[in-house]
Structure formats: structure tokens, C-alpha cells
Motif scaffolding. Structure first.
Motif, short mmCIF file in Angstrom:
data_model
loop_
_atom_site.label_atom_id
_atom_site.label_comp_id
_atom_site.label_asym_id
_atom_site.label_seq_id
_atom_site.Cartn_x
_atom_site.Cartn_y
_atom_site.Cartn_z
N TYR A 48 0.83 -1.20 0.00
CA TYR A 48 0.00 0.00 0.00
C TYR A 48 0.87 1.26 0.00
CZ TYR A 48 -4.25 -2.69 0.99
OH TYR A 48 -5.32 -3.55 0.92
N LYS A 49 2.01 1.18 0.68
CA LYS A 49 2.89 2.35 0.76
C LYS A 49 3.39 2.74 -0.63
CE LYS A 49 5.21 5.53 2.93
NZ LYS A 49 4.51 6.65 3.59
N LYS A 50 3.86 1.76 -1.40
CA LYS A 50 4.34 2.05 -2.75
C LYS A 50 3.19 2.52 -3.63
CE LYS A 50 8.43 -0.91 -2.86
NZ LYS A 50 9.10 -2.08 -3.50
N ALA A 51 2.02 1.90 -3.46
CA ALA A 51 0.86 2.31 -4.24
C ALA A 51 0.52 3.77 -3.95
CB ALA A 51 -0.33 1.42 -3.92
N TYR A 52 0.53 4.13 -2.67
CA TYR A 52 0.24 5.51 -2.27
C TYR A 52 1.23 6.48 -2.92
CZ TYR A 52 0.69 9.69 0.64
OH TYR A 52 0.82 10.98 1.07
N ILE A 53 2.52 6.16 -2.86
CA ILE A 53 3.56 7.03 -3.43
C ILE A 53 3.34 7.20 -4.94
CG2 ILE A 53 6.03 7.19 -3.95
CD1 ILE A 53 6.52 5.80 -1.22
N LEU A 54 3.03 6.10 -5.61
CA LEU A 54 2.84 6.14 -7.06
C LEU A 54 1.58 6.91 -7.43
CD1 LEU A 54 3.92 2.47 -7.73
CD2 LEU A 54 5.03 4.49 -8.72
N PHE A 55 0.50 6.71 -6.69
CA PHE A 55 -0.73 7.46 -6.95
C PHE A 55 -0.49 8.96 -6.75
CE2 PHE A 55 -3.43 3.55 -5.69
CZ PHE A 55 -3.48 3.13 -7.01
N LYS A 56 0.30 9.29 -5.73
CA LYS A 56 0.57 10.70 -5.46
C LYS A 56 1.36 11.33 -6.60
CE LYS A 56 2.00 13.77 -1.71
NZ LYS A 56 2.52 13.84 -0.32
N GLN A 57 2.33 10.58 -7.13
CA GLN A 57 3.11 11.10 -8.26
C GLN A 57 2.22 11.28 -9.49
OE1 GLN A 57 6.13 7.94 -7.80
NE2 GLN A 57 7.67 9.55 -7.85
N SER A 58 1.33 10.32 -9.71
CA SER A 58 0.40 10.41 -10.83
C SER A 58 -0.54 11.59 -10.67
CB SER A 58 -0.40 9.11 -10.94
OG SER A 58 -1.34 9.18 -11.98
N ALA A 59 -1.07 11.73 -9.45
CA ALA A 59 -2.03 12.80 -9.17
C ALA A 59 -1.42 14.18 -9.35
CB ALA A 59 -2.57 12.65 -7.75
N THR A 60 -0.21 14.36 -8.84
CA THR A 60 0.43 15.68 -8.94
C THR A 60 0.83 16.01 -10.37
OG1 THR A 60 2.56 14.68 -8.33
CG2 THR A 60 1.27 15.67 -6.57
N LYS A 61 0.91 14.98 -11.22
CA LYS A 61 1.18 15.21 -12.64
C LYS A 61 -0.10 15.46 -13.43
CE LYS A 61 5.59 12.78 -13.10
NZ LYS A 61 6.31 13.93 -13.67
N GLY A 62 -1.24 15.42 -12.72
CA GLY A 62 -2.49 15.81 -13.36
C GLY A 62 -3.38 14.69 -13.85
N SER A 63 -3.06 13.44 -13.53
CA SER A 63 -3.90 12.32 -13.98
C SER A 63 -5.19 12.25 -13.15
CB SER A 63 -3.14 11.00 -13.84
OG SER A 63 -4.04 9.90 -13.91
N PRO A 64 -6.36 12.33 -13.78
CA PRO A 64 -7.62 12.21 -13.03
C PRO A 64 -7.75 10.87 -12.31
CG PRO A 64 -8.02 13.04 -15.25
CD PRO A 64 -6.60 12.59 -15.21
N GLU A 65 -7.31 9.80 -12.96
CA GLU A 65 -7.38 8.47 -12.34
C GLU A 65 -6.45 8.41 -11.13
OE1 GLU A 65 -9.20 4.79 -12.08
OE2 GLU A 65 -9.59 6.35 -13.58
N GLY A 66 -5.26 9.00 -11.28
CA GLY A 66 -4.33 9.04 -10.16
C GLY A 66 -4.88 9.86 -9.01
N GLN A 67 -5.53 10.97 -9.32
CA GLN A 67 -6.13 11.82 -8.30
C GLN A 67 -7.24 11.08 -7.56
OE1 GLN A 67 -7.21 15.13 -10.78
NE2 GLN A 67 -5.20 16.10 -10.62
N PHE A 68 -8.07 10.38 -8.30
CA PHE A 68 -9.16 9.62 -7.68
C PHE A 68 -8.60 8.53 -6.77
CE2 PHE A 68 -12.08 5.98 -7.68
CZ PHE A 68 -13.21 6.58 -7.17
N ASN A 69 -7.60 7.80 -7.26
CA ASN A 69 -7.02 6.71 -6.47
C ASN A 69 -6.29 7.23 -5.24
OD1 ASN A 69 -7.95 4.52 -8.00
ND2 ASN A 69 -6.27 4.71 -9.46
N LEU A 70 -5.64 8.38 -5.37
CA LEU A 70 -4.97 8.98 -4.21
C LEU A 70 -6.01 9.36 -3.16
CD1 LEU A 70 -2.42 10.01 -2.81
CD2 LEU A 70 -2.71 12.18 -4.05
N GLY A 71 -7.11 9.94 -3.61
CA GLY A 71 -8.19 10.28 -2.69
C GLY A 71 -8.71 9.06 -1.96
N ALA A 72 -8.84 7.95 -2.69
CA ALA A 72 -9.32 6.71 -2.08
C ALA A 72 -8.34 6.20 -1.02
CB ALA A 72 -9.54 5.65 -3.15
#
Length: 232
Positions: A163-187
Motif C-alpha cells: 500500500y505504501k508504494k501504491a500511495y507514493i505512485l498514486f501521489k506522483q500520478s495525481a500531482t502530474k495531473g492524472s484524473p485516475e491518479g487523483q481519484f485513487n490517491l483520494g481513495a
């Protein structure tokens, strides 16, 4: 005039929509052995810039460039085979050409190869290979690759679950503007997976995804608004 100057001139002509003149220059530069220009000529035929649109001619030029190791032409050939444009649709050939471009370091090709490995399209399904190519694309800044790799780590598919790596990766995706990454980071914030639970941040990232048109995020925000829990 050196090829670099000619290519700059050709690009200026293209941007000015003087496609016929631009094509004439690219053909000349390609004749001097410039593979990128050879691929560009294929792109002109692919899209009908300054010439009658022809997938057959595009494929002819793309193949010449691809056979000589030019990566964008390999990627474009993969695209044509995947969609069945000018050739019989063939996902196996598409995967072959995407992989050829991916090996050359093209981020979009690396992402598409990973997706094909994950879905088993044009190849045997292989989650470990998918993870490898998502990581390669992510290293080169592909926002969706960060997200998709995060999903694999969250679920433990093809990689050791984390989960830790998933969180880090979602955060990187989200900050780069990916809507899916933002949604997953929120989750992740909402459930406290890989991070401390934080409902405010969960809502913040869900809202950002919603603003970008992410349907699940929009549905959640709508329900919260209807329930009177938020003012959108």
C-alpha cells in the motif's frame, strides 16, 4: 544548408500550414539519410498533410524508418496495426512494433506495451512485464504509468503487494495531473492505505478528479452534495 537548419525550416512551414513545401523539404532531408524525417514523411501521408491521405504510403515510409531503428515510426506502425488502418487489424503485430519503440525508450510506447501485457492483448498476459514497462514509462514522466503501476502494487498483481508504494505512485500520478491518479490517491487517503487516513485530503483529491471529468469522482461528489455534506 545543414540538415538541422533545414529541419527547423520544415517545421516552421508545417506550423504555418504550408504542408506541401514542408513535405518537399522533409523528403529532401530524408533522402540525405535522416530517419526522423523519413518517419515524418510517413506521418504526412498518414494524416493527409499536403498530399492525398494514404495509409499505404504512410506504412511504406514508416517501415523503411522502423527497419532502420527509428522509434516513432515503429510506434505509428503499431497504432495502424492495432486499429486496422491500411492493414488488417493485428494486435500481435501492434504489440511487436510497440515493443520495438518501447525498447528505444519511447514513454508512450512503454505505457502501451505495459497495458497490452496487463490485458493480454497481442501477447500472453504477463503482469510482471506490465509492471516493468509501467515503471520504465513512469521513469520518463508518464502520469498514467505511475497510476497503473500503483494499481498493481495496491492489488499485489505482478509485484509484491505494498500500500505504501501504491500511495507514493498514486501521489506522483495525481500531482502530474492524472484524473485516475487523483481519484485513487483520494481513495487511499479515505481508507488510510499506505498513509494516515485524512478525509479532507480524500475529498480534495476526489474533487480535483471530478473537475477533470472522472466519472466515479463526479458521482461521489454529486452524492455528497445531494446529502448536504459538501458545498461543491
Amino acid at each position: 544548408m545543414p540538415n538541422t537548419e533545414l529541419k527547423a525550416e520544415a517545421l516552421e512551414l508545417f506550423n504555418a500550414k504550408e504542408y506541401e513545401k514542408a513535405l518537399e523539404l522533409y523528403l529532401y532531408i530524408a533522402g540525405q539519410g535522416d530517419l526522423a524525417s523519413l518517419s515524418t514523411v510517413g506521418y504526412f501521408y498518414h494524416n493527409g498533410f499536403g498530399v492525398e491521405q494514404s495509409y499505404a504510403k504512410a506504412i511504406e515510409y514508416y517501415k523503411k524508418a522502423s527497419d532502420a531503428g527509428e522509434h516513432s515510426s515503429s510506434y505509428n506502425l503499431g497504432l495502424l496495426y492495432l486499429r486496422g488502418l491500411g492493414v488488417q487489424k493485428n494486435s500481435f503485430k501492434a504489440h511487436e512494433y510497440y515493443l520495438k519503440a518501447a525498447v528505444k525508450g519511447m514513454p508512450q510506447a512503454q505505457f502501451d506495451v505495459a497495458l497490452m501485457f496487463e490485458e493480454g492483448e497481442g501477447c500472453d498476459r504477463n503482469y510482471s512485464e506490465a509492471a516493468f514497462w509501467y515503471e520504465e514509462a513512469a521513469k520518463r514522466g508518464n502520469a498514467e504509468a505511475f497510476n497503473n503501476l500503483g494499481v498493481l502494487f495496491k492489488e499485489g498483481t505482478g509485484v509484491e503487494q505494498s500500500y505504501k508504494k501504491a500511495y507514493i505512485l498514486f501521489k506522483q500520478s495525481a500531482t502530474k495531473g492524472s484524473p485516475e491518479g487523483q481519484f485513487n490517491l483520494g481513495a487511499m487517503y479515505g481508507q488510510g492505505f499506505g498513509c494516515e487516513e485524512n478525509q479532507e485530503k480524500a475529498l480534495e483529491w476526489c474533487r480535483k478528479a471530478s473537475f477533470q471529468g472522472h466519472q466515479k469522482a463526479k458521482d461521489i461528489m454529486y452524492r455528497l452534495q445531494q446529502d448536504g455534506q459538501i458545498v461543491f
